[in-house]
Design a protein around this motif. Structure first.
Motif, PDB file in Angstrom:
ATOM      1  N   TYR A  97       0.850  -1.183   0.000  1.00  0.00           N
ATOM      2  CA  TYR A  97       0.000   0.000   0.000  1.00  0.00           C
ATOM      3  C   TYR A  97       0.894   1.243   0.000  1.00  0.00           C
ATOM      4  N   GLN A  98       1.166   1.754  -1.200  1.00  0.00           N
ATOM      5  CA  GLN A  98       2.167   2.810  -1.352  1.00  0.00           C
ATOM      6  C   GLN A  98       1.756   4.127  -0.709  1.00  0.00           C
ATOM      7  N   GLY A  99       0.449   4.439  -0.749  1.00  0.00           N
ATOM      8  CA  GLY A  99       0.022   5.735  -0.254  1.00  0.00           C
ATOM      9  C   GLY A  99       0.038   5.881   1.259  1.00  0.00           C
ATOM     10  N   LEU A 100       0.265   4.752   1.922  1.00  0.00           N
ATOM     11  CA  LEU A 100       0.147   4.747   3.373  1.00  0.00           C
ATOM     12  C   LEU A 100       1.186   5.639   4.057  1.00  0.00           C
ATOM     13  N   ASP A 101       2.419   5.585   3.547  1.00  0.00           N
ATOM     14  CA  ASP A 101       3.482   6.363   4.178  1.00  0.00           C
ATOM     15  C   ASP A 101       3.147   7.847   4.182  1.00  0.00           C
ATOM     16  N   LYS A 102       2.676   8.323   3.048  1.00  0.00           N
ATOM     17  CA  LYS A 102       2.336   9.749   2.950  1.00  0.00           C
ATOM     18  C   LYS A 102       1.171  10.084   3.879  1.00  0.00           C
ATOM     19  N   MET A 103       0.199   9.195   3.935  1.00  0.00           N
ATOM     20  CA  MET A 103      -0.961   9.438   4.786  1.00  0.00           C
ATOM     21  C   MET A 103      -0.544   9.558   6.250  1.00  0.00           C
ATOM     22  N   VAL A 104       0.316   8.665   6.690  1.00  0.00           N
ATOM     23  CA  VAL A 104       0.780   8.716   8.075  1.00  0.00           C
ATOM     24  C   VAL A 104       1.651   9.952   8.290  1.00  0.00           C
ATOM     25  N   GLN A 105       2.440  10.281   7.292  1.00  0.00           N
ATOM     26  CA  GLN A 105       3.278  11.482   7.412  1.00  0.00           C
ATOM     27  C   GLN A 105       2.408  12.719   7.600  1.00  0.00           C
ATOM     28  N   ASP A 106       1.324  12.817   6.823  1.00  0.00           N
ATOM     29  CA  ASP A 106       0.435  13.965   6.953  1.00  0.00           C
ATOM     30  C   ASP A 106      -0.291  13.970   8.299  1.00  0.00           C
ATOM     31  N   THR A 107      -0.611  12.791   8.807  1.00  0.00           N
ATOM     32  CA  THR A 107      -1.339  12.704  10.069  1.00  0.00           C
ATOM     33  C   THR A 107      -0.445  13.039  11.261  1.00  0.00           C
ATOM     34  N   THR A 108       0.786  12.519  11.231  1.00  0.00           N
ATOM     35  CA  THR A 108       1.635  12.607  12.412  1.00  0.00           C
ATOM     36  C   THR A 108       2.630  13.748  12.359  1.00  0.00           C
ATOM     37  N   GLY A 109       3.005  14.161  11.166  1.00  0.00           N
ATOM     38  CA  GLY A 109       4.070  15.148  11.045  1.00  0.00           C
ATOM     39  C   GLY A 109       5.458  14.531  11.036  1.00  0.00           C
ATOM     40  N   TYR A 110       5.539  13.222  11.252  1.00  0.00           N
ATOM     41  CA  TYR A 110       6.837  12.570  11.180  1.00  0.00           C
ATOM     42  C   TYR A 110       7.227  12.368   9.726  1.00  0.00           C
ATOM     43  N   GLU A 111       8.529  12.204   9.508  1.00  0.00           N
ATOM     44  CA  GLU A 111       8.998  11.875   8.159  1.00  0.00           C
ATOM     45  C   GLU A 111       8.983  10.363   8.003  1.00  0.00           C
ATOM     46  N   VAL A 112       8.052   9.862   7.208  1.00  0.00           N
ATOM     47  CA  VAL A 112       7.876   8.415   7.086  1.00  0.00           C
ATOM     48  C   VAL A 112       8.599   7.912   5.848  1.00  0.00           C
ATOM     49  N   LYS A 113       9.527   6.991   6.037  1.00  0.00           N
ATOM     50  CA  LYS A 113      10.312   6.481   4.909  1.00  0.00           C
ATOM     51  C   LYS A 113       9.774   5.170   4.355  1.00  0.00           C
ATOM     52  N   HIS A 114       9.317   4.311   5.217  1.00  0.00           N
ATOM     53  CA  HIS A 114       8.755   3.046   4.752  1.00  0.00           C
ATOM     54  C   HIS A 114       7.966   2.420   5.888  1.00  0.00           C
ATOM     55  N   HIS A 115       7.307   1.317   5.582  1.00  0.00           N
ATOM     56  CA  HIS A 115       6.558   0.619   6.626  1.00  0.00           C
ATOM     57  C   HIS A 115       6.670  -0.880   6.430  1.00  0.00           C
ATOM     58  N   ARG A 116       6.290  -1.576   7.455  1.00  0.00           N
ATOM     59  CA  ARG A 116       6.296  -3.029   7.422  1.00  0.00           C
ATOM     60  C   ARG A 116       4.961  -3.531   7.934  1.00  0.00           C
ATOM     61  N   MET A 117       4.539  -4.649   7.393  1.00  0.00           N
ATOM     62  CA  MET A 117       3.320  -5.242   7.917  1.00  0.00           C
ATOM     63  C   MET A 117       3.467  -6.749   7.972  1.00  0.00           C
ATOM     64  N   GLU A 118       3.018  -7.312   9.066  1.00  0.00           N
ATOM     65  CA  GLU A 118       3.036  -8.762   9.216  1.00  0.00           C
ATOM     66  C   GLU A 118       1.667  -9.237   9.680  1.00  0.00           C
ATOM     67  N   PHE A 119       1.279 -10.379   9.127  1.00  0.00           N
ATOM     68  CA  PHE A 119       0.028 -11.018   9.526  1.00  0.00           C
ATOM     69  C   PHE A 119       0.361 -12.243  10.363  1.00  0.00           C
ATOM     70  N   TYR A 120      -0.494 -12.532  11.318  1.00  0.00           N
ATOM     71  CA  TYR A 120      -0.258 -13.652  12.228  1.00  0.00           C
ATOM     72  C   TYR A 120      -1.450 -14.593  12.217  1.00  0.00           C
ATOM     73  N   GLY A 121      -1.167 -15.873  12.342  1.00  0.00           N
ATOM     74  CA  GLY A 121      -2.247 -16.854  12.383  1.00  0.00           C
ATOM     75  C   GLY A 121      -1.702 -18.246  12.143  1.00  0.00           C
ATOM     76  N   LEU A 122      -2.450 -19.041  11.384  1.00  0.00           N
ATOM     77  CA  LEU A 122      -2.051 -20.422  11.108  1.00  0.00           C
ATOM     78  C   LEU A 122      -1.943 -20.646   9.611  1.00  0.00           C
ATOM     79  N   CYS A 123      -0.870 -21.284   9.188  1.00  0.00           N
ATOM     80  CA  CYS A 123      -0.696 -21.572   7.767  1.00  0.00           C
ATOM     81  C   CYS A 123      -1.537 -22.787   7.365  1.00  0.00           C
TER      82      CYS A 123
END
Lengths: 128, 128
Positions: A97-123
Motif C-alpha cells: 500500500y504505497q500511499g500509506l506512508d504519505k498518509m501517516v506522514q500527513d497525520t503525524t508530522g513525522y517523516e515516514v520512509k517506509h513501513h512493514r506489515m506482518e500477519f499472524y495466524g495459522l498456515c
DNA sequence: GGGGTGAGAGTAACAGTTACCGTTAATTTA
DNA sequence: TAAATTAACGGTAACTGTTACTCTCACCCC
C-alpha cells in the motif's frame, strides 16, 4: 567517497543462498548452507556479511516474530505472514500500500520512509 | 480447567506501570520503575510477569526495531512509528484496517488472526 | 614482488532473556 | 482465621543470538 567494499567469495555465496531460497532463514541456517560451498566459513563472517548486505539494501532483515532475525533476499518491500504454530514465515502476495506512508506522514508530522506489515495466524498445514 | 493465576503485588505494579505510561518501555525500564515501588523486586520476576501478561492479552510485546523487546499497556491493536535516529516508538493515530485480515485470508488461504504494522522514519525532534 | 588494507577465521565477550531452586506469600479449605 | 497448598518470588547461573577482537590472509595497484 563511499567506503570500498569487496565482493568476496563468502559474501557472494551468502547473497546467492538468500536469493535462491523461498524460505526466510536464520543466520544459522545460512551458515549451514554456506558451509557446504565454503567449508571453512566462519559464523562471524556470515553475520558480518548479512549486516553488510542489509546495510547496502541487497537483503532485508526480518527481526520480529521470534527471538532471532531472519533474512530475505528480495529487497523490494512486501508483506509477511507468520505462522504462530510452526513459526514459518511466508510472503504475502498482496500489493504494498504505497500511499500509506504519505498518509501517516500527513497525520503525524513525522517523516515516514517506509513501513512493514506482518500477519499472524495459522498456515495451511497447521490449520486443521 | 484453566491454570490458576495469582494477582501478586509485583504483577499488579508491573501492569500499572505499563498502563500509566505513554512510552513503550523495555523490560529494564519497567524494572527500574518497579523497584521504586517494590524495592527488592527481581529482574527475573519482571520478565516472568511481562510474559504472563502478554500471554493473557493484557499487554503487547513489541519485538521489532531493536535488539530488545518493548511493551505496550494498551492491548487494543494499533500501529507504531519507530524513529530510526532516536529509536523511540510512538503510537500512530490512524484507525486499524479491520478488513485487511479477511482480505489476506481470502488471498492466501491461511487463517489470519491479526496483523501488525510499523512505520519507520524520523520523528519531529529528529527531522531537522 | 612488495606494501597497504579490507575481509577472513576463530574465539571471547556481550546483552537480553530464561531456567533453576530454595523460600515466601496468595488463595483455598476447613 | 488458621492451616494447608502451591503459584510466584528473589537471587543467580545458564543460555542464545549477535558482535567485537586479534591475528592472518588474499586481493589490488603500482
Amino acid at each position: 567517497m563511499a567506503k570500498a567494499t569487496r565482493m568476496t567469495k563468502q559474501k557472494k555465496v551468502i547473497l546467492e543462498i538468500l536469493q535462491n531460497t523461498n524460505c526466510h532463514p536464520s543466520a544459522d541456517w545460512v551458515y549451514e548452507q554456506a558451509k557446504k560451498l565454503v567449508p571453512d566459513i566462519s559464523l562471524g563472517t556470515v553475520y558480518r556479511n548479512l549486516n553488510v548486505l542489509r546495510d547496502s539494501g541487497e537483503i532485508i532483515e526480518l527481526n520480529y516474530g521470534s527471538t532471532y532475525s531472519r533474512y530475505d533476499g528480495k529487497p523490494q518491500n512486501h508483506y509477511h505472514f507468520y505462522c504462530e504454530k510452526c513459526t514459518q514465515l511466508f510472503d504475502v502476495a498482496i500489493p504494498v500500500y504505497q500511499g500509506l506512508d504519505k498518509m501517516v506522514q500527513d497525520t503525524t508530522g513525522y517523516e515516514v520512509k517506509h513501513h512493514r506489515m506482518e500477519f499472524y495466524g495459522l498456515c495451511n498445514q497447521c490449520r486443521e
